[in-house]
Design a protein around this motif. Sequence first.
Motif, PDB file in Angstrom:
ATOM      1  N   ASP A  21       0.848  -1.187   0.000  1.00 43.89           N
ATOM      2  CA  ASP A  21       0.000   0.000   0.000  1.00 43.89           C
ATOM      3  C   ASP A  21       0.886   1.240   0.000  1.00 43.89           C
ATOM      4  OD1 ASP A  21      -2.216  -1.557   0.102  1.00 43.89           O
ATOM      5  OD2 ASP A  21      -2.800  -1.022   2.143  1.00 43.89           O
ATOM      6  N   PRO A  22       0.460   2.313  -0.672  1.00 42.28           N
ATOM      7  CA  PRO A  22       1.277   3.536  -0.667  1.00 42.28           C
ATOM      8  C   PRO A  22       1.333   4.130   0.740  1.00 42.28           C
ATOM      9  CG  PRO A  22      -0.821   3.888  -1.790  1.00 42.28           C
ATOM     10  CD  PRO A  22      -0.743   2.431  -1.471  1.00 42.28           C
ATOM     11  N   ALA A  23       2.439   4.754   1.047  1.00 42.13           N
ATOM     12  CA  ALA A  23       2.621   5.360   2.364  1.00 42.13           C
ATOM     13  C   ALA A  23       1.804   6.646   2.497  1.00 42.13           C
ATOM     14  CB  ALA A  23       4.091   5.647   2.604  1.00 42.13           C
ATOM     15  N   VAL A  24       1.429   7.247   1.360  1.00 42.71           N
ATOM     16  CA  VAL A  24       0.646   8.482   1.347  1.00 42.71           C
ATOM     17  C   VAL A  24      -0.665   8.182   0.636  1.00 42.71           C
ATOM     18  CG1 VAL A  24       0.608  10.875   0.532  1.00 42.71           C
ATOM     19  CG2 VAL A  24       2.762   9.835   1.232  1.00 42.71           C
ATOM     20  N   ASP A  25      -1.788   8.614   1.235  1.00 40.12           N
ATOM     21  CA  ASP A  25      -3.054   8.337   0.552  1.00 40.12           C
ATOM     22  C   ASP A  25      -3.227   9.268  -0.648  1.00 40.12           C
ATOM     23  OD1 ASP A  25      -4.095  10.763   1.436  1.00 40.12           O
ATOM     24  OD2 ASP A  25      -5.368   9.875   2.974  1.00 40.12           O
ATOM     25  N   GLU A  26      -4.207   8.989  -1.480  1.00 39.42           N
ATOM     26  CA  GLU A  26      -4.361   9.681  -2.761  1.00 39.42           C
ATOM     27  C   GLU A  26      -4.596  11.177  -2.590  1.00 39.42           C
ATOM     28  OE1 GLU A  26      -7.078   9.288  -6.766  1.00 39.42           O
ATOM     29  OE2 GLU A  26      -6.831   7.530  -5.476  1.00 39.42           O
ATOM     30  N   ASP A  27      -5.388  11.574  -1.594  1.00 35.56           N
ATOM     31  CA  ASP A  27      -5.639  12.998  -1.368  1.00 35.56           C
ATOM     32  C   ASP A  27      -4.370  13.743  -0.992  1.00 35.56           C
ATOM     33  OD1 ASP A  27      -8.331  12.646  -1.929  1.00 35.56           O
ATOM     34  OD2 ASP A  27      -8.860  12.306   0.199  1.00 35.56           O
ATOM     35  N   GLU A  28      -3.574  13.152  -0.133  1.00 36.05           N
ATOM     36  CA  GLU A  28      -2.310  13.781   0.265  1.00 36.05           C
ATOM     37  C   GLU A  28      -1.354  13.863  -0.922  1.00 36.05           C
ATOM     38  OE1 GLU A  28      -1.101  11.323   3.473  1.00 36.05           O
ATOM     39  OE2 GLU A  28      -2.145  12.526   4.974  1.00 36.05           O
ATOM     40  N   TRP A  29      -1.346  12.819  -1.755  1.00 31.05           N
ATOM     41  CA  TRP A  29      -0.476  12.781  -2.914  1.00 31.05           C
ATOM     42  C   TRP A  29      -0.852  13.937  -3.887  1.00 31.05           C
ATOM     43  CZ3 TRP A  29       3.928  10.623  -4.223  1.00 31.05           C
ATOM     44  CH2 TRP A  29       4.314  10.628  -5.559  1.00 31.05           C
ATOM     45  N   ASN A  30      -2.136  14.119  -4.112  1.00 29.53           N
ATOM     46  CA  ASN A  30      -2.587  15.190  -5.001  1.00 29.53           C
ATOM     47  C   ASN A  30      -2.281  16.573  -4.425  1.00 29.53           C
ATOM     48  OD1 ASN A  30      -3.545  13.440  -6.990  1.00 29.53           O
ATOM     49  ND2 ASN A  30      -5.549  13.269  -5.998  1.00 29.53           N
ATOM     50  N   ALA A  31      -2.334  16.701  -3.122  1.00 24.60           N
ATOM     51  CA  ALA A  31      -2.026  17.981  -2.483  1.00 24.60           C
ATOM     52  C   ALA A  31      -0.555  18.336  -2.636  1.00 24.60           C
ATOM     53  CB  ALA A  31      -2.405  17.924  -1.007  1.00 24.60           C
ATOM     54  N   LEU A  32       0.289  17.329  -2.773  1.00 23.48           N
ATOM     55  CA  LEU A  32       1.723  17.578  -2.909  1.00 23.48           C
ATOM     56  C   LEU A  32       2.112  18.017  -4.315  1.00 23.48           C
ATOM     57  CD1 LEU A  32       3.097  14.563  -0.861  1.00 23.48           C
ATOM     58  CD2 LEU A  32       3.068  16.964  -0.178  1.00 23.48           C
ATOM     59  N   LYS A  33       1.220  17.825  -5.300  1.00 22.26           N
ATOM     60  CA  LYS A  33       1.533  18.199  -6.698  1.00 22.26           C
ATOM     61  C   LYS A  33       1.559  19.683  -6.904  1.00 22.26           C
ATOM     62  CE  LYS A  33      -0.070  14.024  -8.933  1.00 22.26           C
ATOM     63  NZ  LYS A  33      -0.961  13.466  -9.918  1.00 22.26           N
TER      64      LYS A  33
END
Length: 78
Positions: A66-78
Amino acid sequence: MTAQVSKSQFKAKALEYFRQVEASGEPLIVTDHGKPTLEIRRINDEKQDPFEILKGSVLWYDRPFDPAVDEDEWNALK
């Protein structure tokens, strides 16, 4: 238990303490007014495999892929 010696005792017999640490491999704690301030120890030149050092340090991991960062957090980092 690790041997302890005061700074004044260490100063008077430093070479003797160095030889003792080299021979025994046991570290020596140097104290200042009863408080540990320095540790004299032999250097270990043996190279250890990093995986051997970490072996057994992870006891349990439920979902390793499983990714260490969830999808919402990943999108916020973009």
